[in-house]
Design a protein around this motif. Structure first.
Motif, mmCIF file in Angstrom:
data_model
loop_
_atom_site.group_PDB
_atom_site.id
_atom_site.type_symbol
_atom_site.label_atom_id
_atom_site.label_comp_id
_atom_site.label_asym_id
_atom_site.label_seq_id
_atom_site.Cartn_x
_atom_site.Cartn_y
_atom_site.Cartn_z
ATOM 1 N N ASN A 184 41.805 69.936 66.156
ATOM 2 C CA ASN A 184 41.654 69.140 64.939
ATOM 3 C C ASN A 184 42.979 68.465 64.624
ATOM 4 O OD1 ASN A 184 39.062 70.135 64.713
ATOM 5 N ND2 ASN A 184 39.556 71.619 63.100
ATOM 6 N N GLU A 225 44.963 67.351 61.494
ATOM 7 C CA GLU A 225 44.957 67.570 60.049
ATOM 8 C C GLU A 225 46.174 66.930 59.387
ATOM 9 O OE1 GLU A 225 42.997 72.067 60.158
ATOM 10 O OE2 GLU A 225 45.159 71.800 59.870
ATOM 11 N N TYR A 277 47.084 71.690 52.593
ATOM 12 C CA TYR A 277 46.164 70.963 53.476
ATOM 13 C C TYR A 277 45.439 69.890 52.669
ATOM 14 C CZ TYR A 277 41.817 69.947 55.958
ATOM 15 O OH TYR A 277 40.757 69.300 56.553
ATOM 16 N N TYR A 316 43.357 66.757 54.321
ATOM 17 C CA TYR A 316 42.093 66.433 54.979
ATOM 18 C C TYR A 316 42.334 66.277 56.474
ATOM 19 C CZ TYR A 316 43.940 61.628 54.661
ATOM 20 O OH TYR A 316 44.733 60.498 54.746
ATOM 21 N N SER A 317 41.270 66.185 57.227
ATOM 22 C CA SER A 317 41.367 66.023 58.678
ATOM 23 C C SER A 317 41.104 64.574 59.066
ATOM 24 C CB SER A 317 40.368 66.935 59.398
ATOM 25 O OG SER A 317 40.733 68.287 59.239
ATOM 26 N N LYS A 321 38.147 65.815 64.041
ATOM 27 C CA LYS A 321 37.813 67.200 64.356
ATOM 28 C C LYS A 321 37.214 67.282 65.756
ATOM 29 C CE LYS A 321 36.840 68.534 59.557
ATOM 30 N NZ LYS A 321 35.845 69.160 58.627
ATOM 31 N N ASP A 362 39.001 74.522 58.528
ATOM 32 C CA ASP A 362 39.908 73.452 58.108
ATOM 33 C C ASP A 362 41.055 74.013 57.259
ATOM 34 O OD1 ASP A 362 38.162 71.808 59.352
ATOM 35 O OD2 ASP A 362 37.316 70.921 57.533
ATOM 36 N N GLY A 363 42.265 73.604 57.596
ATOM 37 C CA GLY A 363 43.417 73.952 56.773
ATOM 38 C C GLY A 363 43.795 75.414 56.777
#
Length: 821
Positions: A185, A187, A208, A210-211, A214, A250-251
């Motif tokens: 990912n 990020e 964090y 956003y991405s 992915k 995520d994050g």
């Protein structure tokens, strides 16, 4: 053979007894027991407890980015496949480790807010006990080698993205081995500081956001077309991109990852920025200007810049190369156009943790912001941070970005309003700068004191080079006899230097076996510089770009340079003016008076400097004791030669004078190599030390010291000279002998001096210069005014006369009409 077998059996027996008596290294790293040891010196002394490597662990790699994500192996320790590894950093930050297919334990370094060595404790039972102890080196992103971070291809484009004529796709690359995953990912993480500045609730935090993508293939490359961030994320103006395995949420914190350098997030700012970046940036610049007006003034407590590039590069105890503008690396000075080299003050200011940056042009002159956008700038937050780190403004890198770099983008790079920036970040000139004093030990060994007295002392032992009770600084030197092809010569050379400034770590620099490199020890443990050349230690910084070159820097501004030349150590000590009248030892009293430099430890003076025996007695008086020794004794040789015996070997009597024999096979080489000032030292090392290469190294060291003294000579500065209003100046150098020419714009005449010269007294020659309206120009203006007035009078007269005539004609017509009636 029998003796060796007996020794091996004895060692094994001792270790067995140690284990039986419960003398284990579990929870005891650094401890010395009666029968075995868990101290780092036990490795070379070969009496470590049997489980030393199991519990006092080392890791590889031993360093990584302050942003975290580095996967490192725990060396030598054994783990089971079922081991559940938890790694604890700095006593309070946990990350989850793992065991690989080879039963090796791994840890993942966390996101930290400090640089330097961080304590590491490792658990293999999911955090129930942390029995293994080591250390981790957290590194500033700017000092981290390029191969350990993701690269923003054409980084200038990234940071100007959205300004006029800058757009298109952006690209980043990375070393795929740094993320052991097939898919990743991309990020975006942002950094911000909250709370009232300089209050207890002032905090810095990475978050964090956003991405960008992915589940991408881990190909080592990613390109994207930026668009303004949604959901308020464009308010984040500083951050970094992280490449991490896609199998994590995520994050997720503290996972294996590689980061770009922190940077201004121009590429994701709001649409308003893209529509008119100049107006957007000006608003930000004005808001920053208002904020700065409310914050305390830090300028008075930062150190002044050196006057010249030569001074800046010579004052290694207080200034170090700024990695963003390095003459050794091509002078790529993004934030200082026109400069070729910048340095930063090593220590942050005491109260506000502020920094100082000094930049110089190709002539070696300091560049000032009053003359150039590329000038020297002070910093509200030191770029490298400062102990105890962790909270603003001491967080390495990020606090500097928030208060000093983003504002430069607002006011200078994204708009043309540098006047606001330089109002709060003006260059300090060098009128108050005071060069340090220098002393040196080199060759067999020879000494030049802070006040310039030169002599030789060939004692065999350990001695005080410098001690200052006022500054709590101690520097000690160890000597041993010169050995040429197995033959001991009646002369000695420096083989180790140990130093400490209370309450710092003890740093020792010594010759390695074979005398072809230097070894650095921190509190008796060897430091490796294979991964990083700069280390933030406790109360001291160490820089070692090569195995033959070490610089040690203390908070007081004291610096110690050690250089290896032809198997001999040249040690230079630099002390700032604050040490005046407070030093003793072999390098003399630093007070400007050469007559009292050779003072024995009992306070008596050497009366005859030409008497080598009397000088020898002076040197011997500065032998240290076991109680005061800073050295590491990690071999039987060192214990037997120095620790168990008097520190000065009274049985060793050196050759005091140079033998002059025309039949000596080295006589011709000595004559060829040694000439000019300092030749007596060179001749001694060739004719007594029996080594032409050592003699040549001595010559080089002597000449280097003379050059250093020359570079550090005081430079008179008259300070910045402003151009006259409605005029201009030619010349931006303000040191003694510099000339500045002044002139006026068209229509103005210069009153005062057209040329001013910086004088020896620190004052500019001539009179202050002003531009006044030219006399002929005044006449023209006056004539024009008079002509205009006359013209107005004439026109007015004509109009009045015309109106009068019209009224007269009207009355005549009325009279005729009346007569007709």
């Amino acid at each position: 053979m029998m003796e060796r077998s007996t020794a091996v059996i004895f060692v094994l027996l001792i270790l067995c007894i140690c284990r039986t008596l419960g003398q284990t290294c579990e929870g005891n790293c650094g401890v010395k027991f009666d029968l075995c040891s868990c101290h780092s010196t036990c490795m070379s002394l070969e009496y470590c407890c049997t489980d030393y490597k199991e519990y006092c662990v080392e890791v590889f790699p031993y360093s990584g980015s302050i942003l975290g994500g580095t996967d490192f192996i725990v060396l030598k320790a054994s783990f089971n496949k079922s081991s559940e590894i938890i790694c604890r950093f700095n006593h309070n930050i946990n990350t989850v480790g793992y065991v690989d297919e080879n039963s090796r334990g791994h840890c993942i370094s966390p996101l930290l807010y400090e640089t330097g060595w961080v304590p590491l404790h490792i658990s293999s039972d999911n955090g129930t006990t942390f029995s293994r102890v080591g250390a981790w080196l957290s590194v500033h992103t700017g000092k981290l080698a390029a191969q350990f971070k993701a690269t923003m291809v054409n980084s200038t484009k990234w940071q100007y993205y959205g300004t006029a004529d800058v757009g298109g796709t952006l690209k980043m690359t990375w070393n795929t081995s740094l993320v052991s995953a097939e898919r990743v990912n991309i990020e975006l993480w942002g950094y911000s500081e909250t709370g009232k500045p300089y209050s207890d609730n002032w905090q810095g935090e990475w978050e964090y956001l956003y991405s960008l993508a992915k589940d991408q293939p881990n190909s080592g490359s990613f390109s994207f077309l930026p668009k303004p961030a949604e959901n308020g994320f464009s308010s984040w103006e500083l951050g970094s991109l992280r490449i991490s395995p896609s199998n994590y949420p995520d994050g997720m914190w503290n996972v294996q990852a590689v980061w770009t350098e922190d940077h201004a997030l121009a590429w994701h700012l709001e649409e308003k920025f893209r529509q008119n970046s100049t107006v957007w940036a000006l608003e930000k610049c004005l808001a920053w200007d208002q904020l700065e007006n409310q914050l305390p003034n830090f300028l008075s407590e930062i150190i002044d810049c050196p006057c010249t590039l030569a001074q800046a590069r010579a004052d290694t105890g207080r200034f170090h190369t700024d990695y963003g503008c390095d003459i050794e690396k091509g002078s790529v000075c993004t934030y200082h156009p026109g400069s070729v080299h910048c340095v930063r003050a090593i220590q942050a200011s005491p109260r506000y943790a502020a920094g100082q940056q000094c930049c110089y042009d190709s002539t070696g002159a300091q560049v000032l912001t009053a003359d150039s956008i590329g000038g020297s700038t002070p910093d509200r937050a030191h770029d490298w941070g400062s102990p105890p780190y962790k909270k603003p403004p001491r967080i390495p890198g990020e606090s500097h970005w928030v208060y000093d770099v983003l504002s430069f983008y607002y006011c200078c790079l994204w708009s043309d309003n540098c006047n606001y920036y330089f109002k709060h970040r003006p260059s300090s000139d060098c009128r108050s700068y005071q060069s340090p004093s220098s002393a040196v030990v080199f060759g067999d060994p020879h000494f030049i004191t802070f006040d310039g007295v030169s002599y030789s002392f060939n004692g065999n032992g350990e001695y005080t080079l410098v001690t200052s009770a006022k500054k709590r600084l101690t520097i000690q030197g160890r000597t041993e006899p010169v050995n040429i092809l197995g033959t001991t010569i009646k002369a000695t050379k420096l083989t180790a230097v140990a130093m400490k400034e209370t309450p710092s770590d003890v740093i020792e620099v010594r010759l390695v076996s074979g005398h072809n490199g230097l070894e650095v020890l921190q509190n008796q443990k060897t430091l490796s510089f294979s991964e990083q050349s700069w280390m933030d230690l406790h109360g001291v910084f160490v820089f070692s770009p090569a195995s033959t070159n070490v610089t040690v820097m203390f908070p007081s501004g004291a610096g110690v340079e050690v250089r290896l030349r032809e198997g001999t150590m040249t040690t230079t000590v630099l002390l700032p003016e604050e040490f005046k009248d407070s030093t003793l030892g072999l390098l003399g009293k630093m007070n400007g008076d050469a007559k009292d430099d050779l003072t024995l430890s009992n306070g008596q003076l050497v009366l005859n400097l030409t008497n080598p025996e009397e000088v020898f007695s002076f040197g011997a008086s500065w032998a240290i004791s076991n109680n005061s020794a800073l050295f590491t004794y990690d071999s039987n040789y060192l214990l037997d030669t120095y620790y168990y015996v008097p520190r000065h070997d009274h049985t060793f009597v050196p050759v005091f004078s140079v033998p002059e024999s025309p039949d000596d096979p080295l006589a011709n080489q000595a004559s060829e190599i040694c000439s000019g000032e300092g030749s007596q030292f060179c001749r001694y090392d060739i004719l007594v030390g029996r080594s032409p290469s050592m003699g040549n190294a001595t010559k080089v060291s002597f000449q280097s010291h003379i050059s250093l003294v020359e570079d550090l000579k005081r430079v008179i500065s008259c300070g910045w000279l402003s151009p006259p209003k409605n005029g201009k100046k030619k010349g931006t150098t303000y040191v003694q002998g510099a000339k500045v020419q002044l002139s006026c714009d068209d229509g103005y005449t210069l009153k005062g001096s057209a040329e001013r010269i910086c004088q020896e007294n620190g004052q500019w020659s001539g009179d202050d210069s002003n531009c006044v309206v030219s006399s002929n120009f005044a006449g023209i203006v006056a004539g024009s005014v008079i002509g205009a007035v006359a013209l107005i009078v004439i026109i007015t007269t004509i109009i009045l006369h015309s109106r009068k005539q019209k009224r007269k004609d009207a009355r005549s017509e009325e009279a005729v009409t009346c007569e007709a009636l």
